[in-house]
Design an enzyme around this catalytic site. Structure first.
Site, mmCIF file in Angstrom:
data_model
loop_
_atom_site.group_PDB
_atom_site.id
_atom_site.type_symbol
_atom_site.label_atom_id
_atom_site.label_comp_id
_atom_site.label_asym_id
_atom_site.label_seq_id
_atom_site.Cartn_x
_atom_site.Cartn_y
_atom_site.Cartn_z
ATOM 1 N N SER A 179 -8.323 -0.291 0.426
ATOM 2 C CA SER A 179 -9.301 -0.263 1.564
ATOM 3 C C SER A 179 -10.032 0.989 1.893
ATOM 4 O O SER A 179 -10.506 1.712 1.052
ATOM 5 C CB SER A 179 -8.736 -0.983 2.894
ATOM 6 O OG SER A 179 -9.590 -1.231 3.575
ATOM 7 N N HIS A 180 -9.884 1.433 3.197
ATOM 8 C CA HIS A 180 -10.765 2.677 3.581
ATOM 9 C C HIS A 180 -9.829 3.922 3.494
ATOM 10 O O HIS A 180 -10.142 5.059 4.023
ATOM 11 C CB HIS A 180 -10.909 2.426 5.219
ATOM 12 C CG HIS A 180 -9.754 1.950 5.921
ATOM 13 N ND1 HIS A 180 -9.068 0.613 5.817
ATOM 14 C CD2 HIS A 180 -8.968 2.499 6.716
ATOM 15 C CE1 HIS A 180 -7.846 0.623 6.267
ATOM 16 N NE2 HIS A 180 -7.973 1.745 7.120
ATOM 17 N N GLU A 205 -12.276 -8.909 13.619
ATOM 18 C CA GLU A 205 -11.462 -8.138 14.183
ATOM 19 C C GLU A 205 -12.386 -6.827 14.613
ATOM 20 O O GLU A 205 -13.298 -6.461 14.065
ATOM 21 C CB GLU A 205 -10.293 -7.426 12.919
ATOM 22 C CG GLU A 205 -9.619 -8.519 12.394
ATOM 23 C CD GLU A 205 -8.472 -8.000 11.585
ATOM 24 O OE1 GLU A 205 -7.350 -7.891 12.385
ATOM 25 O OE2 GLU A 205 -8.710 -7.876 10.403
ATOM 26 N N GLU A 206 -11.538 -6.104 15.579
ATOM 27 C CA GLU A 206 -12.148 -4.766 16.069
ATOM 28 C C GLU A 206 -12.093 -3.766 15.244
ATOM 29 O O GLU A 206 -12.957 -2.769 15.309
ATOM 30 C CB GLU A 206 -11.299 -4.210 17.576
ATOM 31 C CG GLU A 206 -9.822 -4.337 17.133
ATOM 32 C CD GLU A 206 -9.311 -3.277 16.191
ATOM 33 O OE1 GLU A 206 -9.654 -2.096 16.053
ATOM 34 O OE2 GLU A 206 -8.377 -3.517 15.490
ATOM 35 N N ASP A 217 -14.894 -4.674 2.422
ATOM 36 C CA ASP A 217 -14.908 -5.865 3.165
ATOM 37 C C ASP A 217 -15.031 -5.475 4.623
ATOM 38 O O ASP A 217 -15.167 -6.169 5.536
ATOM 39 C CB ASP A 217 -13.545 -6.187 3.266
ATOM 40 C CG ASP A 217 -12.352 -5.347 3.340
ATOM 41 O OD1 ASP A 217 -12.473 -4.233 3.558
ATOM 42 O OD2 ASP A 217 -11.068 -5.660 3.287
ATOM 43 N N ARG A 218 -15.189 -4.027 5.109
ATOM 44 C CA ARG A 218 -15.472 -3.665 6.483
ATOM 45 C C ARG A 218 -16.934 -3.281 6.621
ATOM 46 O O ARG A 218 -17.874 -3.052 5.663
ATOM 47 C CB ARG A 218 -14.970 -2.205 7.013
ATOM 48 C CG ARG A 218 -13.310 -2.768 6.854
ATOM 49 C CD ARG A 218 -12.537 -1.666 7.496
ATOM 50 N NE ARG A 218 -11.152 -1.804 7.585
ATOM 51 C CZ ARG A 218 -10.464 -1.426 8.507
ATOM 52 N NH1 ARG A 218 -10.691 -0.210 9.103
ATOM 53 N NH2 ARG A 218 -9.110 -1.514 8.237
ATOM 54 N N LYS A 226 -12.753 -10.721 5.038
ATOM 55 C CA LYS A 226 -13.908 -10.232 5.607
ATOM 56 C C LYS A 226 -14.667 -9.591 4.652
ATOM 57 O O LYS A 226 -14.613 -9.303 3.602
ATOM 58 C CB LYS A 226 -13.250 -8.972 6.647
ATOM 59 C CG LYS A 226 -12.666 -8.013 6.042
ATOM 60 C CD LYS A 226 -11.880 -7.387 7.444
ATOM 61 C CE LYS A 226 -11.171 -6.175 6.694
ATOM 62 N NZ LYS A 226 -9.894 -5.941 7.369
ATOM 63 N N ASP A 247 -13.360 -0.777 -0.243
ATOM 64 C CA ASP A 247 -13.454 -2.105 -1.011
ATOM 65 C C ASP A 247 -14.512 -3.055 -0.638
ATOM 66 O O ASP A 247 -14.346 -4.246 -1.074
ATOM 67 C CB ASP A 247 -11.771 -2.823 -0.879
ATOM 68 C CG ASP A 247 -11.575 -3.250 0.459
ATOM 69 O OD1 ASP A 247 -11.750 -2.526 1.350
ATOM 70 O OD2 ASP A 247 -10.704 -4.260 0.502
ATOM 71 N N LYS A 293 -2.877 -6.180 -3.818
ATOM 72 C CA LYS A 293 -2.340 -7.639 -3.220
ATOM 73 C C LYS A 293 -2.890 -8.869 -3.576
ATOM 74 O O LYS A 293 -3.864 -8.703 -4.792
ATOM 75 C CB LYS A 293 -2.854 -7.703 -1.634
ATOM 76 C CG LYS A 293 -4.490 -7.708 -1.598
ATOM 77 C CD LYS A 293 -5.148 -8.077 -0.200
ATOM 78 C CE LYS A 293 -6.620 -8.345 -0.265
ATOM 79 N NZ LYS A 293 -7.014 -8.296 1.159
ATOM 80 N N ARG A 333 0.894 -1.030 -0.153
ATOM 81 C CA ARG A 333 0.038 0.184 0.180
ATOM 82 C C ARG A 333 0.954 1.084 -0.151
ATOM 83 O O ARG A 333 1.743 1.366 0.756
ATOM 84 C CB ARG A 333 -0.757 0.002 1.142
ATOM 85 C CG ARG A 333 -2.082 0.928 1.000
ATOM 86 C CD ARG A 333 -3.014 0.705 2.089
ATOM 87 N NE ARG A 333 -3.784 -0.601 2.011
ATOM 88 C CZ ARG A 333 -4.863 -1.001 2.778
ATOM 89 N NH1 ARG A 333 -4.966 -0.224 3.930
ATOM 90 N NH2 ARG A 333 -5.284 -2.087 2.566
ATOM 91 N N ASP A 374 -16.896 -0.019 3.555
ATOM 92 C CA ASP A 374 -15.591 0.889 3.281
ATOM 93 C C ASP A 374 -15.248 0.741 1.684
ATOM 94 O O ASP A 374 -16.128 0.332 0.761
ATOM 95 C CB ASP A 374 -14.347 0.244 4.037
ATOM 96 C CG ASP A 374 -13.847 -0.831 3.625
ATOM 97 O OD1 ASP A 374 -14.594 -1.822 3.032
ATOM 98 O OD2 ASP A 374 -12.807 -1.146 3.742
ATOM 99 N N THR A 397 -3.071 -9.445 14.143
ATOM 100 C CA THR A 397 -3.756 -8.501 13.252
ATOM 101 C C THR A 397 -3.708 -8.759 11.707
ATOM 102 O O THR A 397 -2.593 -9.120 11.277
ATOM 103 C CB THR A 397 -3.448 -7.200 13.619
ATOM 104 O OG1 THR A 397 -3.873 -6.912 14.870
ATOM 105 C CG2 THR A 397 -4.226 -6.034 12.693
HETATM 106 C C1 G1P Z 1 -5.927 -2.256 10.009
HETATM 107 C C2 G1P Z 1 -6.698 -2.978 11.063
HETATM 108 C C3 G1P Z 1 -6.506 -4.554 11.017
HETATM 109 C C4 G1P Z 1 -6.915 -4.621 9.582
HETATM 110 C C5 G1P Z 1 -6.224 -4.016 8.475
HETATM 111 C C6 G1P Z 1 -6.600 -4.140 7.045
HETATM 112 O O1 G1P Z 1 -4.376 -2.718 10.147
HETATM 113 O O2 G1P Z 1 -6.261 -2.645 12.231
HETATM 114 O O3 G1P Z 1 -7.392 -5.043 12.029
HETATM 115 O O4 G1P Z 1 -6.772 -6.080 9.277
HETATM 116 O O5 G1P Z 1 -6.273 -2.619 8.642
HETATM 117 O O6 G1P Z 1 -7.937 -4.043 6.889
HETATM 118 P P1 G1P Z 1 -3.426 -1.524 10.795
HETATM 119 O O7 G1P Z 1 -3.345 -0.391 10.174
HETATM 120 O O8 G1P Z 1 -3.666 -1.727 12.366
HETATM 121 O O9 G1P Z 1 -2.090 -2.711 10.619
HETATM 122 ZN ZN ZN Z 2 -11.211 -2.448 3.195
#
Ligand code: G1P
Ligand code: ZN
Length: 546
Positions: free
Chosen positions: A116-117, A366-367, A284-285, A379, A282, A129, A22, A280, A347
């Site tokens: 992602s977000h 995941e949180e 997945d959230r 996810k 892509d 990826k 990324r 989000d 994580t």
């Molecule tokens: C963050 C989230 C993690 C998730 C990842 C990809 O990663 O905390 O749970 O799997 O994005 O969506 P981090 O920035 O904490 O490494």
């Molecule tokens: Zn995402």
């Protein structure tokens, strides 16, 4: 059409992070940058004898540079000998849809283009990826060789051809390969229809239930329109901001109370619908809300686990569950009550892959607003939303009633994550190293109102293949059952982000304020004191509280 061999020199910064490589769009636009990484993937795949055929799925979240990147990858994939390239129309595929397609068609894997977000646009973020034949993010056994290859790469293969149109469904020949432009939504929507009781959800809407799904101008709009409005029959307009835009309409497609603040405001207002959700960039959230009520992702995972047998696909029960280390232990309590295993992983979604493939778990989360199951190996935001809708359709209670009832039955793991963004990388590293250096001496120490029981640096051994991951974040346990965890983000593209994960267990939810920040105030102080946050970073207020 002749394959071209192009000479190139390595970039030193192509180490995949928590979810692939990324970087910013300007990084990716450097000549050879994307090409080097893609060729590194293909070189490793060529040397790797695992099964999966010669088909690749390719798609992304539609962000800026998505389509140019896809044209580059198509030419390179054909030049590298792939025979069939499945691409979503306009280059669009959500991350869970890529996973679904890889599994459904048994392909060699897929390439997901997304950050992602993170925000998009010419100066925004981009990412790539590789997903393996099981549909999941490449495990470290693949990402490490890809990184090693990227350090020595000296040539890549491509074709000298014009771009191909991705606007219409159908097949085109490209240097010995067939490019198939597919409907990005159909296979995924069919999968959802096979998991959930869409009729029960239709009936809920027929009885006047109102919902808002905010696609945040990211990838889930077309998916949500098809499933929630067309197949389920929710009123038109239930799905908002449904058109994917290259810059997400200037927004930040991160479904949390800060970046989806308008949704929180609407849900706290007089005319709030019964249920709201967002996804989000892509797809997945997921974020789940009821009127005046926000469900934390950790609680959401626990509620889904506790109610899983209401869903047709999970009616026989769950094999087990898993959560990432920083996620609260709410789901652990459900697992204990159900008598099933609960795994704690580092994580990143890739760590769930082996547990799912081996049949040890059915649900995981995941949180960070990520929840999923064995239906794909990513996810899945819309899946989580449909899961909640299916529960609401069966129980006919409000979101808040369901969660408060859950707390009364299992106790409440009051939880919050505090993010300190844009930190100086060295300072953040020193803070973590200083904590690590003291781990052996922390037990018994009093920090503010809290006495430390134990502390460690989380290390994981995969129970399926025995692979290990070290230094995955510092966990500090307190005498009263509270816990704080510290880790640095692995997904950012500028500066460092420190994440503080705060959790306090109360057997009786009525003994603490419902607002998590209030209920956690003492623990927050102790957590900041212990890591000397102010000394290292000059900060005391997080940028984001979730
Ligand atoms: C963050 C989230 C993690 C998730 C990842 C990809 O990663 O905390 O749970 O799997 O994005 O969506 P981090 O920035 O904490 O490494
Ligand atoms: Zn995402």
């Amino acid at each position: 059409m002749a394959v071209q061999t192009v000479e190139t020199t390595p970039f030193s910064d192509q180490k995949p992070g928590t979810s692939g490589l990324r970087k910013t769009v300007p990084d990716f636009r450097q000549p050879g940058y994307l090409e080097n990484f893609v060729q590194s993937i293909f070189d490793v795949l060529a040397a790797d004898q695992r099964p999966g055929g010669d088909t690749l799925v390719i798609g992304g979240d539609g962000r800026y540079y998505n389509e140019q990147a896809i044209q580059i990858i198509l030419r390179m994939a054909a030049a590298n000998g792939f025979k069939r390239l499945m691409v979503g129309r306009r280059g669009h595929l959500s991350t869970p849809a890529v996973s679904c397609l890889i599994r459904r068609y048994g392909t060699r894997g897929g390439i997901v283009l997304s950050a992602s977000h993170n925000p998009g646009g010419p100066e925004g973020d981009f990412g790539i990826k590789f997903n393996a034949p099981n549909g999941g993010p490449a495990p470290e056994g693949l990402t490490e060789p890809i990184f090693e290859r990227s350090k020595v790469i000296d040539r890549y293969y491509t074709l000298d051809t014009a771009d191909i149109s991705l606007d219409t469904l159908g097949e085109t020949e490209l240097g010995g390969a067939t490019v198939e432009v597919i409907d990005p939504v159909a296979d995924y929507a069919d999968l959802m229809a096979s998991i959930f009781d869409l009729d029960a959800i239709s009936d809920l809407f027929a009885n006047g239930f109102r919902m808002r799904f905010d696609a945040m101008h990211a990838i889930t709009g077309p998916y949500a329109k098809e499933i929630i409005e067309r197949r389920i029959g929710a009123p038109a307009g239930t799905v908002t901001n449904a058109e994917p835009l290259a810059d997400f309409g200037g927004g930040h497609p991160d479904p949390n109370p800060v970046h989806a603040h308008h949704l929180v405001t609407e849900m706290n207002g007089p005319d709030a619908p019964d249920f709201a959700a967002a996804s989000d960039g892509d797809g997945d959230r997921n974020m789940i809300l009821g009127p005046d009520f926000l469900v934390t992702p950790s609680d959401s995972l626990a509620v889904l686990a506790a109610n899983a047998t209401l869903i047709p696909r999970y009616a026989e029960g769950l094999a087990g569950v898993a959560r990432s280390m920083p996620t609260s232990a709410a789901v652990d309590r459900v697992a204990e009550a159900l008598g099933i295993d609960c795994y704690e992983t580092p994580t990143g979604w890739k760590f769930f892959g082996n547990l799912l493939d081996d049949g040890r778990i059915t649900l995981c989360g995941e949180e960070s607003y990520g929840t999923g199951s064995n239906h794909v190996r990513e996810k899945d935001g819309l899946w989580a939303v449909l899961f909640w809708l299916n529960i609401l359709a069966k129980r006919r209670e409000s979101v808040a009633e369901i969660v408060r009832g859950h707390w009364r039955r299992y106790g409440r793991n009051v939880y919050s994550r505090h993010d300190f963004e844009g930190l100086d990388g060295d300072a953040a590293g020193r803070l973590m190293e200083a904590l690590r250096a003291q781990l052996g001496e922390l037990a018994g120490r009093q920090v503010g109102d809290y006495r430390i029981r134990a502390a460690d640096d989380f290390a994981y051994r995969d129970p399926v293949d025995g692979s290990t991951a070290e230094a995955q974040g510092i966990r500090v346990y307190f005498e009263d059952g509270s816990r704080v965890a510290y880790r640095l983000s692995g997904t950012g593209t500028g500066g460092a982000t420190l994440r503080l994960y705060l959790e306090r267990f109360v057997a009786d939810p009525d003994t603490v304020p419902e607002d998590a920040q209030q209920a956690l105030a003492g623990l927050i102080d102790s957590a900041q004191t212990l890591c000397r946050l102010g000394d290292y970073t000059g900060r005391s207020e997080p940028d984001v509280r979730t």
